[in-house]
Design a protein around this motif. Sequence first.
Motif, PDB file in Angstrom:
ATOM      1  N   ALA A 104       7.008   7.320  -5.901  1.00 60.99           N
ATOM      2  CA  ALA A 104       7.381   7.534  -4.501  1.00 60.99           C
ATOM      3  C   ALA A 104       6.493   8.590  -3.856  1.00 60.99           C
ATOM      4  O   ALA A 104       6.134   8.482  -2.681  1.00 60.99           O
ATOM      5  N   ALA A 105       6.119   9.618  -4.614  1.00 59.62           N
ATOM      6  CA  ALA A 105       5.229  10.652  -4.082  1.00 59.62           C
ATOM      7  C   ALA A 105       3.853  10.067  -3.765  1.00 59.62           C
ATOM      8  O   ALA A 105       3.236  10.399  -2.743  1.00 59.62           O
ATOM      9  N   ARG A 106       3.371   9.193  -4.646  1.00 60.21           N
ATOM     10  CA  ARG A 106       2.078   8.555  -4.390  1.00 60.21           C
ATOM     11  C   ARG A 106       2.161   7.635  -3.170  1.00 60.21           C
ATOM     12  O   ARG A 106       1.249   7.605  -2.343  1.00 60.21           O
ATOM     13  N   LEU A 107       3.259   6.892  -3.055  1.00 59.63           N
ATOM     14  CA  LEU A 107       3.442   6.003  -1.908  1.00 59.63           C
ATOM     15  C   LEU A 107       3.551   6.803  -0.616  1.00 59.63           C
ATOM     16  O   LEU A 107       2.980   6.420   0.415  1.00 59.63           O
ATOM     17  N   ALA A 108       4.266   7.916  -0.658  1.00 59.67           N
ATOM     18  CA  ALA A 108       4.416   8.754   0.531  1.00 59.67           C
ATOM     19  C   ALA A 108       3.062   9.238   1.028  1.00 59.67           C
ATOM     20  O   ALA A 108       2.827   9.337   2.238  1.00 59.67           O
ATOM     21  N   GLY A 109       2.161   9.537   0.096  1.00 62.20           N
ATOM     22  CA  GLY A 109       0.822   9.958   0.491  1.00 62.20           C
ATOM     23  C   GLY A 109       0.062   8.853   1.205  1.00 62.20           C
ATOM     24  O   GLY A 109      -0.670   9.100   2.168  1.00 62.20           O
ATOM     25  N   LEU A 110       0.245   7.625   0.744  1.00 58.87           N
ATOM     26  CA  LEU A 110      -0.432   6.499   1.387  1.00 58.87           C
ATOM     27  C   LEU A 110       0.178   6.181   2.742  1.00 58.87           C
ATOM     28  O   LEU A 110      -0.517   5.748   3.659  1.00 58.87           O
ATOM     29  N   SER A 148      -3.947  10.324  -3.911  1.00 59.06           N
ATOM     30  CA  SER A 148      -3.084   9.339  -3.267  1.00 59.06           C
ATOM     31  C   SER A 148      -2.731   9.793  -1.848  1.00 59.06           C
ATOM     32  O   SER A 148      -1.634  10.256  -1.553  1.00 59.06           O
ATOM     33  N   ASP A 149      -3.710   9.667  -0.989  1.00 57.83           N
ATOM     34  CA  ASP A 149      -3.577  10.043   0.418  1.00 57.83           C
ATOM     35  C   ASP A 149      -4.400   9.046   1.227  1.00 57.83           C
ATOM     36  O   ASP A 149      -5.553   8.765   0.893  1.00 57.83           O
ATOM     37  N   ARG A 150      -3.805   8.503   2.287  1.00 62.55           N
ATOM     38  CA  ARG A 150      -4.492   7.453   3.031  1.00 62.55           C
ATOM     39  C   ARG A 150      -5.844   7.922   3.574  1.00 62.55           C
ATOM     40  O   ARG A 150      -6.841   7.207   3.485  1.00 62.55           O
ATOM     41  N   ASP A 151      -5.892   9.107   4.146  1.00 61.10           N
ATOM     42  CA  ASP A 151      -7.150   9.593   4.712  1.00 61.10           C
ATOM     43  C   ASP A 151      -8.238   9.731   3.640  1.00 61.10           C
ATOM     44  O   ASP A 151      -9.405   9.407   3.874  1.00 61.10           O
ATOM     45  N   VAL A 152      -7.831  10.209   2.471  1.00 60.38           N
ATOM     46  CA  VAL A 152      -8.792  10.393   1.386  1.00 60.38           C
ATOM     47  C   VAL A 152      -9.301   9.046   0.888  1.00 60.38           C
ATOM     48  O   VAL A 152     -10.511   8.857   0.668  1.00 60.38           O
ATOM     49  N   LEU A 153      -8.396   8.096   0.714  1.00 58.03           N
ATOM     50  CA  LEU A 153      -8.807   6.778   0.228  1.00 58.03           C
ATOM     51  C   LEU A 153      -9.699   6.074   1.252  1.00 58.03           C
ATOM     52  O   LEU A 153     -10.696   5.432   0.884  1.00 58.03           O
ATOM     53  N   GLU A 154      -9.371   6.194   2.516  1.00 56.60           N
ATOM     54  CA  GLU A 154     -10.195   5.577   3.551  1.00 56.60           C
ATOM     55  C   GLU A 154     -11.602   6.193   3.561  1.00 56.60           C
ATOM     56  O   GLU A 154     -12.590   5.493   3.796  1.00 56.60           O
ATOM     57  N   LYS A 155     -11.690   7.483   3.297  1.00 57.89           N
ATOM     58  CA  LYS A 155     -12.999   8.136   3.237  1.00 57.89           C
ATOM     59  C   LYS A 155     -13.805   7.625   2.042  1.00 57.89           C
ATOM     60  O   LYS A 155     -15.024   7.415   2.148  1.00 57.89           O
ATOM     61  N   ALA A 156     -13.117   7.409   0.901  1.00 59.62           N
ATOM     62  CA  ALA A 156     -13.802   6.879  -0.276  1.00 59.62           C
ATOM     63  C   ALA A 156     -14.419   5.523   0.023  1.00 59.62           C
ATOM     64  O   ALA A 156     -15.541   5.218  -0.422  1.00 59.62           O
ATOM     65  N   VAL A 157     -13.698   4.710   0.792  1.00 59.22           N
ATOM     66  CA  VAL A 157     -14.202   3.387   1.156  1.00 59.22           C
ATOM     67  C   VAL A 157     -15.352   3.506   2.144  1.00 59.22           C
ATOM     68  O   VAL A 157     -16.420   2.901   1.978  1.00 59.22           O
ATOM     69  N   ALA A 158     -15.151   4.303   3.189  1.00 61.92           N
ATOM     70  CA  ALA A 158     -16.134   4.397   4.272  1.00 61.92           C
ATOM     71  C   ALA A 158     -17.452   5.029   3.827  1.00 61.92           C
ATOM     72  O   ALA A 158     -18.526   4.648   4.309  1.00 61.92           O
ATOM     73  N   LYS A 159     -17.374   5.976   2.906  1.00 62.56           N
ATOM     74  CA  LYS A 159     -18.566   6.716   2.489  1.00 62.56           C
ATOM     75  C   LYS A 159     -19.248   6.135   1.250  1.00 62.56           C
ATOM     76  O   LYS A 159     -20.235   6.695   0.761  1.00 62.56           O
ATOM     77  N   GLY A 160     -18.735   5.022   0.744  1.00 64.09           N
ATOM     78  CA  GLY A 160     -19.355   4.403  -0.426  1.00 64.09           C
ATOM     79  C   GLY A 160     -19.228   5.231  -1.690  1.00 64.09           C
ATOM     80  O   GLY A 160     -20.094   5.173  -2.576  1.00 64.09           O
ATOM     81  N   LEU A 161     -18.131   5.974  -1.793  1.00 68.49           N
ATOM     82  CA  LEU A 161     -17.986   6.882  -2.928  1.00 68.49           C
ATOM     83  C   LEU A 161     -17.608   6.175  -4.222  1.00 68.49           C
ATOM     84  O   LEU A 161     -17.820   6.722  -5.311  1.00 68.49           O
ATOM     85  N   PHE A 162     -17.075   4.969  -4.128  1.00 69.79           N
ATOM     86  CA  PHE A 162     -16.781   4.217  -5.350  1.00 69.79           C
ATOM     87  C   PHE A 162     -18.086   3.843  -6.060  1.00 69.79           C
ATOM     88  O   PHE A 162     -18.188   3.928  -7.285  1.00 69.79           O
ATOM     89  N   ALA A 163     -19.074   3.424  -5.287  1.00 68.27           N
ATOM     90  CA  ALA A 163     -20.364   3.067  -5.874  1.00 68.27           C
ATOM     91  C   ALA A 163     -21.021   4.291  -6.505  1.00 68.27           C
ATOM     92  O   ALA A 163     -21.614   4.201  -7.584  1.00 68.27           O
ATOM     93  N   ARG A 164     -20.913   5.426  -5.849  1.00 67.54           N
ATOM     94  CA  ARG A 164     -21.495   6.651  -6.399  1.00 67.54           C
ATOM     95  C   ARG A 164     -20.822   7.030  -7.711  1.00 67.54           C
ATOM     96  O   ARG A 164     -21.485   7.395  -8.689  1.00 67.54           O
TER      97      ARG A 164
END
Length: 209
Positions: free
Chosen positions: A187-193, A57-73
Amino acid sequence: MSRGGKDKDSEDPERRCIVTGDVGPKTGLVRFVLGPDGMIYPDLAEKLPGRGIWVTSDRDVLEKAVAKGLFARAARSQVKLPEDLCKIVEQGLAQRVVELVSLSRKTGHAVCGFEKVKGWLADGKAKVLFQASDGSDRGKGKLWTPPGGRWFGCLTASEMGLAFGRDHAIHGALAAGGLTPRVIREAARLAGLRKQDGGDTAMKDTKTA
């Protein structure tokens, strides 16, 4: 308890983040599932059927998952992603925090307003201090994180107002017990986002784990 909202001694099941490869308690990750329509859906309540796909739960990490196609993998198939997935997850987590704080208020486990919050802190009743991200730093600096407790600055004044049944609120506190452990987790998860956990307050050196 760590600043990420994870109890190091808990028996919370561990999952692996598809981006970082780190394995850790579910409390620090967001679950996604692949729907029958091929769409990736955030499963914030962790109740949807299907194999979970976990992302820190971190914005940079989630954005990387989207950008790199890691959900499909991770799904081992072609997938579709909703537009602005990060925003959808962020808004969903914010709603969960607001609703949980509201329920805590109705059961007497939460208060808002500078004087009430200061009183709870002075009496040792407060376990969590919430302060609006868009509130005055000068005003927020007059309060302190509960010893052994948590501080969060991940909600706006209007969102805190929704939680406490008013137009806006800057300061809020939660007592131990009740829904407070769940509030801390969400709240901790939201703070990460929102990249706001550990934001500036005059008493930031007192933010203990």
